[in-house]
Design a protein around this motif. Structure first.
Motif, mmCIF file in Angstrom:
data_model
loop_
_atom_site.group_PDB
_atom_site.id
_atom_site.type_symbol
_atom_site.label_atom_id
_atom_site.label_comp_id
_atom_site.label_asym_id
_atom_site.label_seq_id
_atom_site.Cartn_x
_atom_site.Cartn_y
_atom_site.Cartn_z
ATOM 1 N N PHE A 64 0.819 -1.218 0.000
ATOM 2 C CA PHE A 64 0.000 0.000 0.000
ATOM 3 C C PHE A 64 0.854 1.270 0.000
ATOM 4 O O PHE A 64 0.361 2.344 0.345
ATOM 5 C CB PHE A 64 -0.930 -0.023 1.214
ATOM 6 C CG PHE A 64 -1.696 -1.313 1.359
ATOM 7 C CD1 PHE A 64 -2.664 -1.668 0.429
ATOM 8 C CD2 PHE A 64 -1.428 -2.189 2.395
ATOM 9 C CE1 PHE A 64 -3.369 -2.869 0.543
ATOM 10 C CE2 PHE A 64 -2.113 -3.394 2.524
ATOM 11 C CZ PHE A 64 -3.094 -3.735 1.591
ATOM 12 N N LYS A 65 2.102 1.152 -0.410
ATOM 13 C CA LYS A 65 3.018 2.290 -0.324
ATOM 14 C C LYS A 65 2.606 3.448 -1.227
ATOM 15 O O LYS A 65 2.965 4.598 -0.966
ATOM 16 C CB LYS A 65 4.446 1.857 -0.637
ATOM 17 C CG LYS A 65 4.709 1.411 -2.055
ATOM 18 C CD LYS A 65 6.165 0.985 -2.228
ATOM 19 C CE LYS A 65 6.553 0.684 -3.660
ATOM 20 N NZ LYS A 65 5.661 -0.221 -4.367
ATOM 21 N N ASP A 66 1.853 3.179 -2.277
ATOM 22 C CA ASP A 66 1.451 4.237 -3.206
ATOM 23 C C ASP A 66 0.017 4.717 -2.987
ATOM 24 O O ASP A 66 -0.509 5.482 -3.796
ATOM 25 C CB ASP A 66 1.610 3.749 -4.653
ATOM 26 C CG ASP A 66 3.053 3.417 -4.993
ATOM 27 O OD1 ASP A 66 3.950 4.141 -4.516
ATOM 28 O OD2 ASP A 66 3.274 2.432 -5.724
ATOM 29 N N ASP A 67 -0.599 4.262 -1.912
ATOM 30 C CA ASP A 67 -2.001 4.601 -1.652
ATOM 31 C C ASP A 67 -2.118 5.655 -0.551
ATOM 32 O O ASP A 67 -1.376 5.604 0.431
ATOM 33 C CB ASP A 67 -2.776 3.341 -1.258
ATOM 34 C CG ASP A 67 -2.681 2.259 -2.335
ATOM 35 O OD1 ASP A 67 -2.883 2.596 -3.513
ATOM 36 O OD2 ASP A 67 -2.376 1.102 -1.991
ATOM 37 N N PRO A 68 -3.043 6.615 -0.705
ATOM 38 C CA PRO A 68 -3.152 7.721 0.259
ATOM 39 C C PRO A 68 -3.889 7.317 1.538
ATOM 40 O O PRO A 68 -5.009 7.764 1.822
ATOM 41 C CB PRO A 68 -3.924 8.778 -0.523
ATOM 42 C CG PRO A 68 -4.774 8.006 -1.477
ATOM 43 C CD PRO A 68 -3.965 6.806 -1.864
ATOM 44 N N LEU A 69 -3.234 6.453 2.318
ATOM 45 C CA LEU A 69 -3.829 5.987 3.570
ATOM 46 C C LEU A 69 -3.750 7.047 4.655
ATOM 47 O O LEU A 69 -2.848 7.891 4.656
ATOM 48 C CB LEU A 69 -3.117 4.728 4.056
ATOM 49 C CG LEU A 69 -3.162 3.493 3.154
ATOM 50 C CD1 LEU A 69 -2.307 2.388 3.757
ATOM 51 C CD2 LEU A 69 -4.597 3.014 2.964
ATOM 52 N N ALA A 70 -4.668 6.964 5.611
ATOM 53 C CA ALA A 70 -4.582 7.816 6.805
ATOM 54 C C ALA A 70 -3.535 7.289 7.762
ATOM 55 O O ALA A 70 -3.010 8.033 8.585
ATOM 56 C CB ALA A 70 -5.938 7.897 7.491
ATOM 57 N N GLN A 128 9.917 1.444 8.317
ATOM 58 C CA GLN A 128 9.762 1.047 6.928
ATOM 59 C C GLN A 128 8.452 1.497 6.307
ATOM 60 O O GLN A 128 8.320 1.505 5.084
ATOM 61 C CB GLN A 128 9.870 -0.479 6.825
ATOM 62 C CG GLN A 128 11.209 -1.026 7.307
ATOM 63 C CD GLN A 128 11.240 -2.540 7.325
ATOM 64 O OE1 GLN A 128 10.320 -3.201 6.868
ATOM 65 N NE2 GLN A 128 12.317 -3.100 7.864
ATOM 66 N N SER A 129 7.489 1.865 7.130
ATOM 67 C CA SER A 129 6.152 2.182 6.610
ATOM 68 C C SER A 129 6.128 3.530 5.903
ATOM 69 O O SER A 129 6.637 4.528 6.425
ATOM 70 C CB SER A 129 5.139 2.213 7.764
ATOM 71 O OG SER A 129 3.872 2.640 7.291
#
Length: 248
Positions: A155-161, A188-189
């Motif tokens: 999910f590194k390219d997703d605009p997570l909260a 790493q996150s």
């Protein structure tokens, strides 16, 4: 560092689970909405709510109560439990939830996370529940083949909260290795990390606030059994950081 109080619901009651066992809840005889208001009055900026009935049975037993909390808590609500479809995610965001937490569905259907994150930027949190080095799903019952580092990287390219990390080993065995694992994942996150299940006293808050990449921690049982007062937890979290953690 943000302190996020948690309210966990089962059959309309506030509960805490022992070792994740849904059939052995510790019941707190308090009004959930009133407790949410108390947390807000004490200075909390967010409230975390988990609907265990939605987790276990995909039922809407607590829907009216959750709506009541969202409408009357006085602070934004981060809601988890049964977020396994875009319909459900949209339903709760439209109902006023500030954020939704996707747990098991992130393991079984990672595309759902990606679609939800892009539809609702900064309103989707991925829960990473770790036991014996592997990501769990199904309410801590099913062990996947995924290591948490690789799982988070999806999910590194997703605009997570954010990423919500729970070390199940710590909940079961009070593992001292919990902080080390969460520290490594935070490093790493690509998204900020919130830790859950690591706080039993004020010293734990003093320690975790020094971990880079951890933006907050969720506290549930310790607030209900009064091991910690929320006002004191917030004071420790908000105090200026020295060169080393001050222990209480």
């Amino acid at each position: 560092m943000m302190i996020i109080p948690a309210i966990e619901l089962q059959n309309g009651r506030c509960v805490s689970l022992h070792r994740g066992r849904l059939d052995e809840p510790q019941i707190w005889h308090v009004d959930a909405v009133e407790r949410a208001r108390e947390f807000a009055a004490a200075g909390a900026e967010w409230l975390h709510v988990t609907d265990f009935d939605a987790v276990a049975h995909n039922t809407e037993t607590n829907e009216a109560l959750v709506l009541d909390i969202i409408r009357h808590a006085g602070i934004p609500v981060q809601l988890g439990g049964g977020m396994n479809s875009m319909e459900k995610i949209s339903q709760w965001i439209d109902a006023g939830a500030g954020r939704v937490v996707i747990a098991s569905a992130a393991v079984t259907n990672p595309d759902l996370v990606k679609r939800a994150a892009h539809a609702y930027p900064d309103q989707v949190v991925v829960a990473v529940d770790v036991f014996q080095g592997k990501v769990m799903s199904g309410g801590w019952k099913e062990q996947s083949a995924y290591e948490p580092d690789d799982f988070i990287s999806w999910f590194k390219d997703d605009p997570l909260a954010g990423i919500l990390v729970t070390d199940i080993d710590a909940d079961i065995a009070d593992s001292d290795a919990s902080l080390a694992m969460i520290t490594r994942l935070a490093e790493q996150s690509p998204s900020s990390v919130v830790a859950r299940g690591t706080i039993r006293g004020l010293d734990d808050i003093s320690r975790i606030k020094y971990v880079p990449g951890i933006s907050g921690t969720i506290i549930g049982r310790a607030l209900f059994d009064r091991s910690i007062a929320l006002e004191e937890a917030l004071a420790v979290a908000n105090a200026a950081r020295g060169t080393t953690a001050p222990f209480i």
